[in-house]
Scaffold this active site. Sequence first.
Site, PDB file in Angstrom:
ATOM      1  N   ASN A 175       0.861  -1.184   0.000  1.00 29.29           N
ATOM      2  CA  ASN A 175       0.000   0.000   0.000  1.00 29.29           C
ATOM      3  C   ASN A 175       0.892   1.227   0.000  1.00 29.29           C
ATOM      4  O   ASN A 175       1.338   1.703   1.047  1.00 29.29           O
ATOM      5  CB  ASN A 175      -0.909  -0.017   1.230  1.00 29.29           C
ATOM      6  CG  ASN A 175      -1.888  -1.174   1.169  1.00 29.29           C
ATOM      7  OD1 ASN A 175      -2.876  -1.117   0.437  1.00 29.29           O
ATOM      8  ND2 ASN A 175      -1.584  -2.251   1.894  1.00 29.29           N
ATOM      9  N   GLU A 176       1.154   1.704  -1.202  1.00 30.93           N
ATOM     10  CA  GLU A 176       2.080   2.822  -1.382  1.00 30.93           C
ATOM     11  C   GLU A 176       1.407   4.144  -1.023  1.00 30.93           C
ATOM     12  O   GLU A 176       0.176   4.190  -0.849  1.00 30.93           O
ATOM     13  CB  GLU A 176       2.548   2.854  -2.851  1.00 30.93           C
ATOM     14  CG  GLU A 176       3.280   1.606  -3.316  1.00 30.93           C
ATOM     15  CD  GLU A 176       4.703   1.488  -2.752  1.00 30.93           C
ATOM     16  OE1 GLU A 176       5.033   2.185  -1.777  1.00 30.93           O
ATOM     17  OE2 GLU A 176       5.483   0.683  -3.292  1.00 30.93           O
ATOM     18  N   PRO A 177       2.193   5.229  -0.919  1.00 29.46           N
ATOM     19  CA  PRO A 177       1.591   6.538  -0.661  1.00 29.46           C
ATOM     20  C   PRO A 177       0.430   6.792  -1.616  1.00 29.46           C
ATOM     21  O   PRO A 177       0.519   6.489  -2.813  1.00 29.46           O
ATOM     22  CB  PRO A 177       2.754   7.503  -0.918  1.00 29.46           C
ATOM     23  CG  PRO A 177       3.964   6.708  -0.565  1.00 29.46           C
ATOM     24  CD  PRO A 177       3.671   5.303  -0.981  1.00 29.46           C
TER      25      PRO A 177
END
Length: 641
Positions: A161-163
């Site tokens: 879950n990236e930025p």
Amino acid sequence: MSSSASIQRHLEKIATRVFDSRDEGSKYVAREIASLIREKNKLGKPTVLGLATGSSPLLLYKELIRIHEEEGLSFKNVITFNLDEYYPMSPDSENSYHKFMHDNLFSHLDIDPDNIFIPDGTVTLEEMEEFCSAYENKIRSFGGIDIQVLGIGRTGHIGFNEPGSMLSDETRMVHLNEITIEDAAKNFGGEENVPRTAITMGIKSIFQARKIFLLGWGEGKADVIKQAVEGPETSDVPASFLQKHSDVLFVLDRPAASRLSRIESPWLTGECEWNERMKKKALIWLSHQTGKPILKLTEKDYKNRGLSSLLKTAGSAYDLNIEIHNSLQRTITGWPGGKPGADDKTRPERSEPFPKRVIVFSPHPDDDVISMGGTLLRLVDQGHDVHVAYQTSGNIAVFDDDARRFLDFVLGFSKKFEVAQDEVEKVYKEVTDYLRTHPDDGNGSSDVLSIKGLIRQGEAAAACRFCGVKEKNIHFLDLPFYETGTVEKKPLSSEDTDIIVNLLREVRPHQIYAAGDLQDPHGTHAVCLKAIFQALYQIKEEEWAKDCYVWLYRGAWQEWDIEDIEMAVPISPDELMKKRKAIFKHQSQKDVPVFPGKDSREFWERAEDRNRATAKLYDQLGLTEYEAIEGFRRHHFLDNA
Ligand code: F6R
């Protein structure tokens, strides 16, 4: 609750526990998991674990395997859900998380393969949505996750879950962030080979776990951990969403916790023990905060920035300023091997014996000149008996093309001087044939690796000659742990340490310099340092060892924090130029090296920027202004070994 505890709690919005080592932290989490499994096994109920991959959980998995093997803990009734998998990715591929989990955990346990769930990197794009919602349903069908294990990426990602990810996100396909791709490049043999997408459980899915442990090890994670724990809850740092979870613990080692306010600036979060180092740290901080040199700091500056308690211990700002200014000034010396005949009471090094026998350990063949070239030059110029020991061959970091070029040279040489032409031609043919038929895999041949190792030896010897190190004092240790031909290394063994022990016994140095690089836990530098520490442990009772100082330089391009520098060696503009030329001798690493890391600057540029930046920091504190400085920290191995 004491006021300090409440301030701390105010800053830290997630519970954290700091351990002396990642090993201890991992064992703590392993015990927690094991006791839940035991409890549930007794009740005849399944335990549902959420698992991560990467370097963070490796020691945890090792400990779970040990508990299974030695304490008989059964995993028959354990269900596991992995956070993520690259996409597209076949399960038997070298870098798949399926293979990672099988190799590092599942194949060592009695877990039922039907109870293992990992996102499937082979589903088609059309099947993706259905697959993801089925994964969520599967988790729910087992009553949700009991304990979720997480690592954290430099981007602040949990799972993938990236930025930009949201608290409402469930399992889905995602695009990887550039930094994540950079970090994965090492395993994939280059950024271009890293998949751009992945399947990951969402933050919402992670959040539904009843208990969460996030493991954070090493200095490289320190900044993002501070942001997640103390910063605002924001999708820019997805791990910060964990602030909302009711049962989450960040399990950290000291380097990973080093940027938390209670460690970095403890005077802001409560009571603080004012020892020498802490006083230095506080004054350096205050000087940066106010933009003033130390000797210009006033009582008002101390009071306005929460340092009244420090002021109380010293009486006046004037006394404290002078005390710390002088102690920092005393770290600076142009005589890294000690100044003969000088009063050395306040100098970092002893003046006697003079000259000293010195060993500079260099993990790769160019770290000596990159990290401490200025000091090396001074030690030689000042008449010390300087040895340089190259710990690894560094052979995988040479382009095939360079190996080929050197082969051409050898063939040309043998023809020109009419020596061993048949033999040379035979080897030439074999190796060039190999390179031609294995265009992307020169390192698969031990002959090619030998040639590459020789290229690096030649460069290191040239740099040593340039610095004035005697030929007989150049040692190529070629530690066996490194010799795999790939980025993946063998574990350190007594074979490696014995080589170092033998060299120490032969030279009996008064001074040792080593790369104290603590940044990358699995990097070669850390392993090389471990090998030296293990060797020192073996020889520490020997008479000569009692008179040996160990100085650690920083292996990568970052420097020690100023409060930790115990010897600062200034470099003049001319010396800096000479250092640059010594680095230039490493031609295989120039322009674009095989492993440039995360920095687009060349190695000499990184070294100069770093040494100039250190000098600037000293200057800003009001100390003598130099062109550049190399910093060292002493390792008291007789106490610590
Ligand atoms: C892996 C995962 C990632 C990693 C993170 C840290 O399953 O989901 O979030 O936990 O990238 O990686 P390491 O532990 O290798 O530093």
